[in-house]
Design a protein around this motif. Structure first.
Motif, PDB file in Angstrom:
ATOM      1  N   UNK A 143       0.825  -1.210   0.000  1.00 34.96           N
ATOM      2  CA  UNK A 143       0.000   0.000   0.000  1.00 34.96           C
ATOM      3  C   UNK A 143       0.859   1.260   0.000  1.00 34.96           C
ATOM      4  N   UNK A 144       1.963   1.201   0.745  1.00 33.76           N
ATOM      5  CA  UNK A 144       2.862   2.358   0.765  1.00 33.76           C
ATOM      6  C   UNK A 144       3.421   2.604  -0.629  1.00 33.76           C
ATOM      7  N   UNK A 145       3.883   1.522  -1.282  1.00 32.37           N
ATOM      8  CA  UNK A 145       4.518   1.684  -2.587  1.00 32.37           C
ATOM      9  C   UNK A 145       3.517   2.099  -3.652  1.00 32.37           C
ATOM     10  N   UNK A 146       2.401   1.351  -3.733  1.00 33.63           N
ATOM     11  CA  UNK A 146       1.488   1.547  -4.853  1.00 33.63           C
ATOM     12  C   UNK A 146       0.583   2.763  -4.658  1.00 33.63           C
ATOM     13  N   UNK A 147       0.225   3.054  -3.402  1.00 28.56           N
ATOM     14  CA  UNK A 147      -0.760   4.118  -3.218  1.00 28.56           C
ATOM     15  C   UNK A 147      -0.164   5.427  -2.728  1.00 28.56           C
ATOM     16  N   UNK A 148       1.069   5.421  -2.295  1.00 28.96           N
ATOM     17  CA  UNK A 148       1.679   6.692  -1.877  1.00 28.96           C
ATOM     18  C   UNK A 148       2.920   7.012  -2.720  1.00 28.96           C
ATOM     19  N   UNK A 177       2.288   7.123  -6.843  1.00 31.06           N
ATOM     20  CA  UNK A 177       1.608   8.356  -7.265  1.00 31.06           C
ATOM     21  C   UNK A 177       2.482   9.600  -7.076  1.00 31.06           C
TER      22      UNK A 177
END
Lengths: 299, 267, 286
Positions: A194-199, A202
């Motif tokens: 989630x850290x990589x893909x969503x923060x 982007x």
């Protein structure tokens, strides 16, 4: 004259300044000369061939009778290479960039980064050889309808060729995202995904976008692999297993023969090169502008 | 691990409180690449109170704080011994999930670190990825009100959080932590990058928050510690020198070094 | 105390992590296959006779002597043209240029030239050097074309190296009354040299491997002699490799592979030197 006027070195400094300035100006001169030559010869081409036929004609046979000068087949050939190579290089490049920036230890990174640099420096003719002697036979073994010269083989190899550049630029873009954002996300109970893909992704989007644009620009301008592997048949087709011709491969094909200046065939070189130059220039300007913007964001 | 654990344990302070102990830090030592940053610290954190950790820079107070919600997991070469438990559950137990730990123990960092997303998305992000039940929008509004940011941003929730001022960004980060409804909020010098006005707004906020939350705040600003906290821990060179009621630590310190530090003779 | 939701998220996270690792592994493996594939078939052909023979219709007699000499001539002349020009341009842009629109224009222009396809430089070389200046298919035509191609690379690398020199060093030198050139020569350049050298080596390795621009200026002809002056016709290593690859016979493919080995060894050596210089430079800074 004041005691602070100083003539010790002013003359010398001025000469040096002039010398350095002329060296720097060579780059501007190069651009001016490239554009003038392309414009001049392309103008000569359009005196003989209508611009409508050139841009919208569906047959490109300047070396055969009856001659026709529609660039669409060369554009579709180039498009096949761009799309095919992007399918290989962009997802893989991002994945490698993510691995290097988010998961790899410093030790692994310090090995992989220079290796990527060396791979990015392998001459394109070597990739052409690889396409012809390895990728094409492999494709033929899987899909028997594959022609000896085909777009797919060249596209795959061009993809492999630009992969190191995409990976390296993506890694740079991801690493320019400050760690404080990652910590903020982790402190809210996010997983590494989630850290990589969503923060992080982007936040690095403009840098990754610039990497994509540069990769596409490289693929459009790539010459040797497509000349060797994709063939010399300007086909208006979207079938990657057929032989095609790209803009660059056409330019090579003509220059392999002896073409006297002033002939229409000679001028086609410049007309095609103008399209090639315009396309890549626009993409490069776009990529550089985006890159400058993202560098400002986090500096 | 070549860390010398035979150091003399810090002075045992017998602080009593009518509040229950929520976090129990027992004999914790933390080393970066073999260098001890925190030495044998034993410290209780009481529920619904504010505990300040003070000390000169480099004394290990941030390292200790980051160990409380496992943020040190992301730093290579960190060795840690001792036990930290949340209401009896070991934070570093073999079957403990660090994500679960951070869900219960939130954090606010030294420099405001809003995501480059809208104000609304910044706060909604945590509850969303964690699939929290209930109305997310309701949660966002509550968090914004709790962090006293609501009046300033209610008309522009879709604006980028990066357009807020530094103080607003930090309150947004606090709101972001609050939206998770954690049991404990860790704050790592939350005002060090802010101007005095923003600082005092955040201090006011802390007073209100302690009704509902347990707060551990690291600060190098002694006035701040004295103003906001009920308990104060003084750390020097990784050693817990003194821990006690804030009043006692600042007015009748038991230890000579504490006295020298709180009266400003060094640090 | 781990909920099902969290277990699923952890699964996704480790799946994602392992996918990235796997993709990187596959990419590295493919590149290894590539290097293995392009070099193995040529190994048996690699001997002194191969290095010391001219190209021939008969594979067993063919070699890369003229290509090797051609490449040496080409790179030598390119270095002669491009290195001073590139480094001086970088000095101008970093140390001398006023901060105005024209300077920014030069900067943007150089960044974009670096991305122009090499074949466009070939067209420029054909029209300008071969035809307009009547330099014909000479080494000098090739070297001038190649110089324009690698100039942006040298300028960008040198600029970065010069920019990395701390401003305090310049101020200290100015404060004792040095002129701009004295500051540049005595303080800035010595500190920037490792970075500049690295950039120059990478640029020259690009010149060694480029094929398309040389084909454009007509270097793809049968050359069975060694160039003796800058106006002689020439062939080069990548051209010879292209020539052999384009033929249908397996033997010539094997010759091409042998040529590729020579080319890659040269490039690898140059790269190692560049990495070494950078490594030494970074160690001294510490």
């Amino acid at each position: 004259m004041s005691s602070l006027s100083g003539q010790r070195s002013r003359f010398g400094e001025r000469i040096l300044n002039g010398l350095f300035f002329s060296c720097a100006s060579i780059s501007v001169l190069t651009t001016v000369v490239v554009i003038s030559i392309l414009a001049y010869e392309t103008y000569g081409f359009f005196v003989e061939v209508s611009i409508i036929e050139f841009l919208f004609g569906t047959k490109w046979t300047p070396l055969l009778q009856p001659k026709s000068y529609g660039i669409l087949p060369l554009l579709s050939g180039t498009l096949l290479i761009v799309v095919g190579s992007s399918l290989v290089a962009l997802p893989v490049g991002v994945a490698v960039g993510v691995y290097l920036s988010e998961y790899a230890s410093e030790r692994v990174r310090s090995i992989v980064k220079p290796v990527l640099e060396v791979l990015a420096g392998i001459p394109t003719v070597v990739y052409g050889f690889f396409a012809l002697t390895f990728v094409t036979p492999a494709l033929q073994a899987v899909l028997s309808s594959t022609h000896v010269f085909n777009a797919a083989s060249a596209a795959i190899v061009v993809g492999i060729m630009v992969l190191p550049m995409v990976a390296s630029l993506c890694d740079d873009a991801l690493r320019s995202v400050p760690d404080s954002l990652r910590e903020g996300a982790y402190s809210l109970g996010a997983t590494s995904f989630e850290v990589t893909v969503r923060v992080v992704l982007p936040a690095a989007l403009s840098g990754i976008f610039a990497a994509f644009v540069l990769a596409i620009s490289r693929a459009i301008g790539e010459t040797m692999a497509v000349t060797l592997a994709a063939g010399a048949t300007p086909n208006l087709t979207l079938n990657p297993l057929e032989s095609i011709q790209t803009m660059t491969a056409y330019i090579v094909q003509v220059s392999l023969g002896d073409t006297p200046s002033g002939t229409l065939t000679y001028k086609t070189l410049f007309a095609v090169a103008s399209v090639l130059f315009t396309l890549t220039l626009c993409l490069n300007l776009l990529a550089n502008a985006v890159m400058r913007r993202y560098q400002e964001t986090y500096e | 691990m070549n860390v010398d654990l035979n150091e003399k344990s810090s002075e045992q302070n017998n602080v009593t409180s009518d509040k229950p102990k929520i976090l129990d830090i027992r004999d914790v030592s933390i080393a970066y690449g073999g260098e001890l940053a925190v030495r044998n610290v034993t410290l209780p954190i009481f529920e619904k109170s504010i505990t300040a950790i003070i000390g000169p820079s480099g004394c290990g107070k941030s390292t200790l704080l980051r160990s409380l919600n496992r943020m040190n997991d992301f730093i290579e070469n960190v060795d840690q011994t001792g036990v930290i438990s949340l209401k009896g559950d070991d934070l570093y137990g073999a079957d403990t999930d660090p994500v679960e730990v951070r869900l219960k123990i939130g954090m606010v960092f030294q420099k405001p670190n809003p995501f480059p997303k809208s104000i609304y998305r910044n706060i909604a992000w945590g509850p969303t990825i964690n699939g929290m039940e209930g109305d997310i929008e309701e949660r966002v509004l509550t968090a914004l009100k709790q962090s006293a940011l609501w009046d300033e941003v209610k008309d522009r929730l879709q604006d980028s959080a990066l357009n807020l001022s530094g103080g607003q960004q930090q309150r947004l980060c606090i709101a972001r932590a609050l939206a998770m409804e954690p049991e404990i909020i860790l704050m790592d010098e939350p005002c060090s990058a802010l101007d005095p006005v923003s600082t005092s707004r955040i201090e006011d906020l802390l007073f209100e928050l302690k009704e509902k939350y347990t707060i551990v705040i690291v600060t190098h600003n002694m006035q701040q510690a004295a103003r906001v906290s009920e308990y104060t821990a003084f750390l020097e060179n990784g050693v817990l020198v003194e821990f006690g009621d804030t009043d006692q630590v600042f007015t009748r310190p038991a230890n000579q070094r504490t006295e020298e530090y709180v009266t400003g003779r060094f640090g | 105390m781990i909920s099902a939701n969290l277990r699923r998220r952890h699964l996704i996270a480790s799946l994602f992590r392992w996918s990235c690792i796997a993709v990187t592994g596959v990419a590295v493996a493919i590149l290894c296959v590539l290097i293995y594939q392009v070099t193995t078939v040529g190994m048996p052909w690699l001997d002194l006779q191969f290095l010391d023979s001219f190209p021939s219709r008969f594979p067993e007699k063919a070699g890369i002597k003229s290509a090797l000499y051609g490449t040496i001539w080409l790179v030598g002349l390119t270095a002669l043209f491009a290195i001073p020009t590139g480094v001086l341009a970088a000095i101008y842009l970093e140390e001398y240029a006023p901060n105005n629109r024209f300077t920014r224009f030069i900067d943007i222009n150089i960044a974009n030239l670096a991305g122009v396809p090499s074949i466009v430089y070939g067209i420029l070389g054909l029209a300008l050097f071969v035809r307009f200046f009547h330099l014909e298919r000479s080494v000098v035509s090739g070297a001038l074309t190649m110089s324009l191609l690698i100039l942006p690379v040298i300028v960008i690398a040198s600029k970065e190296a010069i920019r990395a020199v701390p401003q305090s060093l310049r101020q200290a030198a100015f404060a004792v009354g040095a002129t701009r050139w004295q500051v540049t020569r005595a303080h800035v350049l010595p500190s920037a040299i490792p970075g500049i050298l690295t950039g120059v080596i990478l640029a020259l390795s690009r010149a060694i491997g480029e094929t398309a621009p040389l084909i454009m200026i007509g270097a793809l002809t049968y050359i069975a002699f060694v160039p003796e002056g800058p106006m002689d016709e020439f062939t080069a290593l990548p051209i010879q490799i292209f020539n052999w690859t384009a033929r249908p016979q397996q033997e010539f493919h094997e010759l091409a592979s042998a040529g590729i080995i020579v080319l890659l060894v040269v490039l690898l050596l140059m790269n190692s030197v560049a990495v070494y210089i950078r490594f030494r430079g970074s160690r001294r800074e510490k």
